[in-house]
Enzyme design. Sequence first.
Site: not given
Ligand code: NDP
Length: 480
Positions: A248, A282, A384
């Site tokens: 997602e 999102c 975005e």
């Molecule tokens: P990120 O992609 O930065 O992080 C999401 C999660 O993935 C966090 O727990 C993060 O950890 C972890 N993560 C980061 N790098 C890695 C990796 N290499 N391997 C595995 N996991 C990893 O997103 P954000 O937290 O910044 O959230 C915002 C984004 O989420 C926006 O793009 C938004 O559109 C999307 N989103 C989508 C939704 C949907 O339903 N389609 C709903 C809500 C948000 P850490 O926090 O430690 O970096």
Amino acid sequence: MERLQNLIDGTLRPAQSGRWLDVHAPATGEVFAQLPDSDEHDVELAVQAAKRAAPGWNALGREGRSKVLLKLSELIERDLDEFARAESRDNGKPLSLARKVDIPRAVANFRFFATAILHFPSEAHLMDDVAVNWTDRQPIGVVGCISPWNLPLYLFTWKIAPALAAGNCVVAKPSEVTPLTAYRMSLLCEEAGMPPGVLNIIHGLGPKVGAAITAHSGIPAISFTGGTRTGAEIARVAAPMFKKLSLELGGKNPVLVFADCDFEEMLATTVRSSFTNQGQICLCGSRILIHRSIYDRFKEAFVERVKALRVGDPDDPASDLGAVVSKDHMEKVLAYIALAKEEGGRVLCGGERVVLEAPLKDGWYIAPTVIEGLDGRCRTNQEEIFGPVVTLQPFDDEEQAVAMANHTPYGLAAVVWTRDLKRSHRVARALQAGIVWVNCWMIRDLRTPFGGMKQSGVGREGGVDALRFFTEAKNVCIKL
Ligand code: NDP
């Protein structure tokens, strides 16, 4: 200062490395807690615990698992106020929003999937006099759930509730930016009757903990919500391992405003769909496309409403917007506003950081921002931003509106405002989006498929789609 702990095998413990990371309060910029800086060693312990717990959890059966999940939902509801305060403090969102949306939805996620599993059917296909086929749906075993910071407990539970209901054990990672409510929830698991090892919560950085979950051979399925770039990285590692993946991802959602809409209802809802949670949902509409005949009327009325929004203390019920989630994120959003100006955009309101009085003067606040004058192809309208920033663009007819709406790499959600029933059907079908709202926004029925097209994701969650994702289908063919 409070130190959060991992939940592994039913016990709370720090990272094996002994290292810690700071947790900041976006409202003030201060550090108020620390979380374990975990790594692959903690993930390994969690996977082993989950493997040991899996047969027992599965053997509890649907009803047994349902009872535990219902109990957990009741406990979160009992402590709703404490959870809402933690969410607001950790994320910067208005406390009123956390009370009304985030925490009630976390409660609803558990309640929904605890009962949905009781009604989850398996199909049968009869081949006349030849054979009968039935579809057995068994839990996968150990699954990984990785969630973002914008709706912390809401999205965390959206994954782990169906995973657990379906009979899996879980290794979950909340965002390192907002770990507080996942930790609070881990304190309730024992009281809910969750057996040790069924739910393991590992805190820490994405590139360490998230990457370790992604790469672990003992975790054959991963449900991820987050940015598109991170989703691509997860797919790059997980796909050659043939893991099941639900992604997602990001969005750049259009709002299509036709001249025949209910103007007042559209206006009030479009203010919400633009700036709720500081635009960090999102599903927020960030590109508002307006029929040229009402463009000026819309612009004037919209900007007036947006200027009246109050950016302030998240604890103050009068605040419409709180702080954005981090200093880095604030700088990213402000850089996009600067880019919009470079690209020729005119800032109609907002466009800058808001500095509040002490003790909030170092908090990360941005004024809700409306920009016009930009072409649909520029970076501001293609990438975005995920903050309180929207653009306005006029269109001349329905065909052009749909083409503009579809003209991004994303395809998560779209909103259509019209009173013309035929047009609403036509446009909804033509839009490249996994979710289309007509004359409304954010009405969510948890039974419906949720997810995006194009670079907004792969697969659908919600309802039976989530239960199907978290199970393996096996066809059993019995000769008659
Ligand atoms: P990120 O992609 O930065 O992080 C999401 C999660 O993935 C966090 O727990 C993060 O950890 C972890 N993560 C980061 N790098 C890695 C990796 N290499 N391997 C595995 N996991 C990893 O997103 P954000 O937290 O910044 O959230 C915002 C984004 O989420 C926006 O793009 C938004 O559109 C999307 N989103 C989508 C939704 C949907 O339903 N389609 C709903 C809500 C948000 P850490 O926090 O430690 O970096």
